[in-house]
Design a protein around this motif. Structure first.
Motif, mmCIF file in Angstrom:
data_model
loop_
_atom_site.group_PDB
_atom_site.id
_atom_site.type_symbol
_atom_site.label_atom_id
_atom_site.label_comp_id
_atom_site.label_asym_id
_atom_site.label_seq_id
_atom_site.Cartn_x
_atom_site.Cartn_y
_atom_site.Cartn_z
ATOM 1 N N TYR A 10 -14.411 -2.695 -3.995
ATOM 2 C CA TYR A 10 -13.556 -3.170 -2.901
ATOM 3 C C TYR A 10 -13.734 -4.675 -2.790
ATOM 4 O O TYR A 10 -14.820 -5.144 -2.463
ATOM 5 N N GLN A 37 -16.580 2.253 -8.018
ATOM 6 C CA GLN A 37 -15.518 1.805 -7.123
ATOM 7 C C GLN A 37 -15.787 0.367 -6.690
ATOM 8 O O GLN A 37 -16.920 0.027 -6.378
ATOM 9 N N ASN A 92 -4.470 -3.163 -1.926
ATOM 10 C CA ASN A 92 -3.687 -3.075 -3.158
ATOM 11 C C ASN A 92 -4.465 -2.373 -4.255
ATOM 12 O O ASN A 92 -5.605 -2.714 -4.531
ATOM 13 N N ILE A 104 -14.732 -5.692 -12.662
ATOM 14 C CA ILE A 104 -13.402 -5.070 -12.536
ATOM 15 C C ILE A 104 -13.064 -4.299 -13.813
ATOM 16 O O ILE A 104 -12.533 -3.191 -13.756
ATOM 17 N N GLU A 105 -13.437 -4.851 -14.933
ATOM 18 C CA GLU A 105 -13.175 -4.194 -16.211
ATOM 19 C C GLU A 105 -13.935 -2.864 -16.323
ATOM 20 O O GLU A 105 -13.393 -1.867 -16.789
ATOM 21 N N MET A 106 -15.182 -2.875 -15.867
ATOM 22 C CA MET A 106 -16.016 -1.660 -15.953
ATOM 23 C C MET A 106 -15.626 -0.604 -14.929
ATOM 24 O O MET A 106 -15.900 0.583 -15.126
ATOM 25 N N ALA A 107 -15.050 -1.037 -13.814
ATOM 26 C CA ALA A 107 -14.809 -0.132 -12.682
ATOM 27 C C ALA A 107 -13.753 0.914 -13.011
ATOM 28 O O ALA A 107 -12.876 0.704 -13.851
ATOM 29 N N ASP A 108 -13.853 2.057 -12.339
ATOM 30 C CA ASP A 108 -12.849 3.113 -12.458
ATOM 31 C C ASP A 108 -11.785 2.968 -11.385
ATOM 32 O O ASP A 108 -10.657 3.396 -11.560
ATOM 33 N N LEU A 109 -12.189 2.403 -10.242
ATOM 34 C CA LEU A 109 -11.262 2.219 -9.120
ATOM 35 C C LEU A 109 -11.486 0.831 -8.527
ATOM 36 O O LEU A 109 -12.625 0.454 -8.253
ATOM 37 N N VAL A 110 -10.413 0.092 -8.386
ATOM 38 C CA VAL A 110 -10.509 -1.233 -7.770
ATOM 39 C C VAL A 110 -9.417 -1.361 -6.710
ATOM 40 O O VAL A 110 -8.238 -1.164 -7.001
ATOM 41 N N THR A 111 -9.825 -1.661 -5.489
ATOM 42 C CA THR A 111 -8.848 -1.980 -4.446
ATOM 43 C C THR A 111 -9.086 -3.411 -3.995
ATOM 44 O O THR A 111 -10.220 -3.814 -3.752
ATOM 45 N N GLU A 112 -8.003 -4.154 -3.933
ATOM 46 C CA GLU A 112 -8.082 -5.520 -3.421
ATOM 47 C C GLU A 112 -7.556 -5.528 -1.998
ATOM 48 O O GLU A 112 -6.407 -5.156 -1.748
ATOM 49 N N TYR A 119 -18.213 7.746 -10.358
ATOM 50 C CA TYR A 119 -17.409 6.613 -10.813
ATOM 51 C C TYR A 119 -17.879 5.298 -10.201
ATOM 52 O O TYR A 119 -18.742 5.287 -9.320
ATOM 53 N N LYS A 148 -6.692 -0.706 -9.783
ATOM 54 C CA LYS A 148 -7.082 0.301 -10.767
ATOM 55 C C LYS A 148 -7.402 1.571 -10.002
ATOM 56 O O LYS A 148 -8.042 1.510 -8.954
ATOM 57 N N HIS A 149 -6.995 2.715 -10.504
ATOM 58 C CA HIS A 149 -7.324 3.965 -9.809
ATOM 59 C C HIS A 149 -7.590 5.068 -10.818
ATOM 60 O O HIS A 149 -6.790 5.283 -11.701
ATOM 61 N N GLU A 181 -22.158 7.914 -8.061
ATOM 62 C CA GLU A 181 -21.006 7.089 -7.650
ATOM 63 C C GLU A 181 -21.558 5.754 -7.159
ATOM 64 O O GLU A 181 -22.458 5.729 -6.304
#
Lengths: 171, 171
Positions: free
Chosen positions: A8, A6, B153, A143-151, A4, B156-157, A130
């Motif tokens: 950060y 990810q 935060n 962000i649109e393409m990502a599977d997981l985004v953490t801010e 995936y 997306k997950h 990954e």
């Protein structure tokens, strides 16, 4: 195993270190990890640790140090382009299961790497790879393409108390 | 070097891994790290990596696995109390420069560890000890005491796409 994307991002501490944590976990599961650092060009304490794990992790740096507060120089731009070429070769090699693109978001934000190039690389990566992207100001397309985004949001930071980067903790 | 209190909280991925990243950096600078995990009781891939670094990191687990969705059992409470005793001994030993209290925020939230006990430990720690606390729902008193707080935060997950925890990435 499907790989995936990810991300950060955000202004808080913990983006690069979170990517390192995933590296530690992946190495423990027998995976090969490649860390490609943009922007940064300094030796940091963690490299001593990664050296002990060098069968499992390769590191490449394509930065001139910290120019976040300056305009990128010709040399910065040259290095970033070299980094991008290397990145394509790294992915094409099929050698790695995890590739960390540290500070890539910042490199895109500063326009020393084009968003189109990154999107192309992400879209055409092998299925089992990954990819972890770190850095402030993640591009909306990433962000649109990502599977997981953490801010990572800074709630409190001791830099504001005048604490400088400490060896072993921040560098 | 003065040690600080760092907190990684919030609902996003990256809290425990950010603490691991600090561990990797600290180990590279010749520091000794102690990882004390509450709540969690399972073997996770990263332990294989830490084993290779066992001169520099010690790990203790005081959980029964994942009971986030259940009521804590007598055994959970017993283990947490044991963990707290051990933690006091760990800090008193003076052996470590970094102590990571993984999921401690959750243990406090679930009231299997009292906030007073943690505050007491933090307030009376040696000056040169860096303490890192992770887990959702960090207690306001811990946030108040902390020098650095990052809230992770979830934007997306992939769990929401039905992806289960993958070995080497999430466990």
């Amino acid at each position: 195993m499907k790989g995936y994307i990810q991300v950060y991002t955000g202004n808080g501490k913990g983006k690069t270190t979170a990517a390192y944590g995933v590296a530690v976990r992946a190495i423990g599961a027998g995976m090969k990890v490649c860390l490609v650092q943009f922007i940064k060009g300094l030796h940091s304490s963690e490299f001593n640790t990664f050296k002990k794990l060098s069968d499992s992790i390769d590191i490449f740096q394509y930065g001139e140090g910290n120019f976040i507060f300056n305009e990128p120089s010709e040399k910065d731009i040259y290095k970033a382009k070299k980094g991008l070429e290397r990145l394509k070769a790294i992915i094409a090699s099929g050698k790695y299961q995890v590739v960390i693109l540290d500070e890539i978001n910042m490199a895109v934000y500063l326009q020393i790497i084009s968003i189109e190039d990154i999107i192309d690389i992400l879209a055409n990566r092998p299925e089992n790879l990954e990819v972890i992207l770190t850095g402030r100001y993640a591009h909306p397309k990433i962000i649109e393409m990502a599977d997981l985004v953490t801010e990572m949001n800074e709630i409190k930071h001791y830099y504001k108390k005048g604490v400088l980067a400490r060896e072993g903790i921040e560098k």
